[in-house]
Design a protein around this motif. Sequence first.
Motif, PDB file in Angstrom:
ATOM      1  N   PRO A  62      -1.080   3.102   6.699  1.00  0.00           N
ATOM      2  CA  PRO A  62      -0.258   2.758   5.541  1.00  0.00           C
ATOM      3  C   PRO A  62       1.226   2.615   5.879  1.00  0.00           C
ATOM      4  CG  PRO A  62      -1.839   4.459   4.970  1.00  0.00           C
ATOM      5  CD  PRO A  62      -1.896   4.295   6.460  1.00  0.00           C
ATOM      6  N   GLN A  63       1.738   3.472   6.766  1.00  0.00           N
ATOM      7  CA  GLN A  63       3.156   3.395   7.095  1.00  0.00           C
ATOM      8  C   GLN A  63       3.479   2.095   7.829  1.00  0.00           C
ATOM      9  OE1 GLN A  63       5.739   5.363   6.074  1.00  0.00           O
ATOM     10  NE2 GLN A  63       6.917   3.672   6.959  1.00  0.00           N
ATOM     11  N   ARG A  90       3.627  -0.595   5.271  1.00  0.00           N
ATOM     12  CA  ARG A  90       4.893  -0.554   4.532  1.00  0.00           C
ATOM     13  C   ARG A  90       6.026  -1.158   5.368  1.00  0.00           C
ATOM     14  NH1 ARG A  90       4.974   4.378   3.155  1.00  0.00           N
ATOM     15  NH2 ARG A  90       4.958   4.273   0.875  1.00  0.00           N
ATOM     16  N   ASP A  91       6.061  -0.796   6.644  1.00  0.00           N
ATOM     17  CA  ASP A  91       7.111  -1.334   7.515  1.00  0.00           C
ATOM     18  C   ASP A  91       7.012  -2.856   7.614  1.00  0.00           C
ATOM     19  OD1 ASP A  91       7.919   1.265   7.955  1.00  0.00           O
ATOM     20  OD2 ASP A  91       6.943   1.439   9.919  1.00  0.00           O
ATOM     21  N   LEU A 130       5.646  -4.965   5.411  1.00  0.00           N
ATOM     22  CA  LEU A 130       6.015  -5.597   4.142  1.00  0.00           C
ATOM     23  C   LEU A 130       7.519  -5.549   3.915  1.00  0.00           C
ATOM     24  CD1 LEU A 130       3.107  -4.322   1.868  1.00  0.00           C
ATOM     25  CD2 LEU A 130       3.470  -6.645   2.730  1.00  0.00           C
ATOM     26  N   ASN A 131       8.160  -4.478   4.356  1.00  0.00           N
ATOM     27  CA  ASN A 131       9.622  -4.414   4.245  1.00  0.00           C
ATOM     28  C   ASN A 131      10.283  -5.430   5.169  1.00  0.00           C
ATOM     29  OD1 ASN A 131      10.165  -2.448   2.255  1.00  0.00           O
ATOM     30  ND2 ASN A 131       9.636  -0.805   3.687  1.00  0.00           N
ATOM     31  N   TYR A 160      -3.686   4.172   0.692  1.00  0.00           N
ATOM     32  CA  TYR A 160      -2.567   3.235   0.535  1.00  0.00           C
ATOM     33  C   TYR A 160      -1.874   3.393  -0.811  1.00  0.00           C
ATOM     34  CZ  TYR A 160      -4.695   0.832   4.512  1.00  0.00           C
ATOM     35  OH  TYR A 160      -5.201   0.523   5.746  1.00  0.00           O
ATOM     36  N   ASP A 168       0.648   5.005  -2.166  1.00  0.00           N
ATOM     37  CA  ASP A 168       2.108   4.856  -2.302  1.00  0.00           C
ATOM     38  C   ASP A 168       2.552   3.422  -2.015  1.00  0.00           C
ATOM     39  OD1 ASP A 168       2.279   7.518  -2.967  1.00  0.00           O
ATOM     40  OD2 ASP A 168       2.777   8.174  -0.931  1.00  0.00           O
ATOM     41  N   VAL A 169       1.919   2.794  -1.033  1.00  0.00           N
ATOM     42  CA  VAL A 169       2.262   1.407  -0.701  1.00  0.00           C
ATOM     43  C   VAL A 169       1.895   0.481  -1.858  1.00  0.00           C
ATOM     44  CG1 VAL A 169       1.861  -0.494   0.911  1.00  0.00           C
ATOM     45  CG2 VAL A 169       1.940   1.858   1.758  1.00  0.00           C
ATOM     46  N   GLU A 180       4.444   0.897  -4.651  1.00  0.00           N
ATOM     47  CA  GLU A 180       5.760   0.369  -4.295  1.00  0.00           C
ATOM     48  C   GLU A 180       5.786  -1.152  -4.315  1.00  0.00           C
ATOM     49  OE1 GLU A 180       8.879   0.415  -0.479  1.00  0.00           O
ATOM     50  OE2 GLU A 180       7.209   1.859  -0.585  1.00  0.00           O
ATOM     51  N   PHE A 181       4.820  -1.775  -3.676  1.00  0.00           N
ATOM     52  CA  PHE A 181       4.876  -3.228  -3.505  1.00  0.00           C
ATOM     53  C   PHE A 181       4.130  -3.984  -4.602  1.00  0.00           C
ATOM     54  CE2 PHE A 181       6.010  -1.594   0.623  1.00  0.00           C
ATOM     55  CZ  PHE A 181       7.078  -2.408   0.973  1.00  0.00           C
ATOM     56  N   THR A 186      -2.895  -1.901  -8.900  1.00  0.00           N
ATOM     57  CA  THR A 186      -1.979  -1.024  -8.166  1.00  0.00           C
ATOM     58  C   THR A 186      -1.516   0.160  -9.004  1.00  0.00           C
ATOM     59  OG1 THR A 186      -0.116  -2.451  -8.772  1.00  0.00           O
ATOM     60  CG2 THR A 186      -1.188  -2.880  -6.651  1.00  0.00           C
TER      61      THR A 186
END
Length: 339
Positions: free
Chosen positions: A76-77, A80-81, A83-84, A102, A104-105, A108-109, A335
């Motif tokens: 997941p991290q 996130r990286d 997608l950022n 996933y 939190d991801v 967020e997104f 989501t």
Amino acid sequence: MDRGIGLPDWAASNSHQKGLEAVMGQPEYFPPEHARPPAGPVTVVPSERSAALGRATDFTEDISSAAGLIWMDGSPQRLRDTLNRYPNLRWVQLPVAGVDAYHDVLREFGGKDVVFTSAKGSFAQPVAEHALMLVLALLRYLPERVRAATWRQPKGRSLYGATVVIVGAGGIALALTQLLAPFSVRVVSVRRKPVPMKGAVATVTPKELRDVLPHADVVVVAAALTEETHHMFAAEEFRAMRDSAIFVNVGRGALVHTPDLVKALECGEIAAAGLDVVEPEPLPDESPLWSCDRCIITPHSGDPAELVAPLLAERVTHNINALNNGDQLIGVVDTTAGY
């Protein structure tokens, strides 16, 4: 099959113009060569770049022109990286059915208009098959049989005409209901919304779970793990069940409070348990569940790679074509709800 949704405006208006093609990651076990969609590593990219990317590229490449991402890395991290780093990505295909890792991801997104699709529904048949195997094995006392070192009197129970409570109403629940049909069982569905499930004689919400448990001969848990369903089976639920009831979990380990399950088995509050998922995973060697002769544990093997890889490849291929043609994506994740 999961109900798809229409593509967002960016995809519906641009997919034909950009001529998107798929390239996807290939961990050692996925997918087998014959089942891979065309091209290579991890993104959905404009056609003019697909040949250059080939099969050797990974997500560290510049994918700033890509509209979508087929995520096979698992972390997941790292997602996130990525997608950022690439805010151009508007669609992500995840490789799993249960997307709780996933969470939190997604929150967020999803709020940034990224559409996520999962594998939900595509693994339904293998997992439903596994659930039925566990039910039948427990009804015929197989945990005791496989440990036996001497001939004993035969005993067993039949699934025919039983009342089966299925918690969850996704692809696994639907596939299992179909497999159970020849046994003339009464299926009671427990789901978030009181919408009738095909093949069920009754449908209730989780608030009514304890009302239906006393009537169940078999309870199968195949729900998604969310904040609301975490430890939905604990001491009170096991006390509500018959002492002859069979309990099977093929959803997520954290749907069940493991110490309370152990106590329920030790005290005879339920007859037996079949667990393909546990909390924690892997289950520690010292867990009393391993030595319980009324429990079967399989190591999260209801969806082995050799069975699900072609199914996931089919899902990925469908969604790529949907993206290209402006059609519905399958397995879209809510989501907010988390599945």
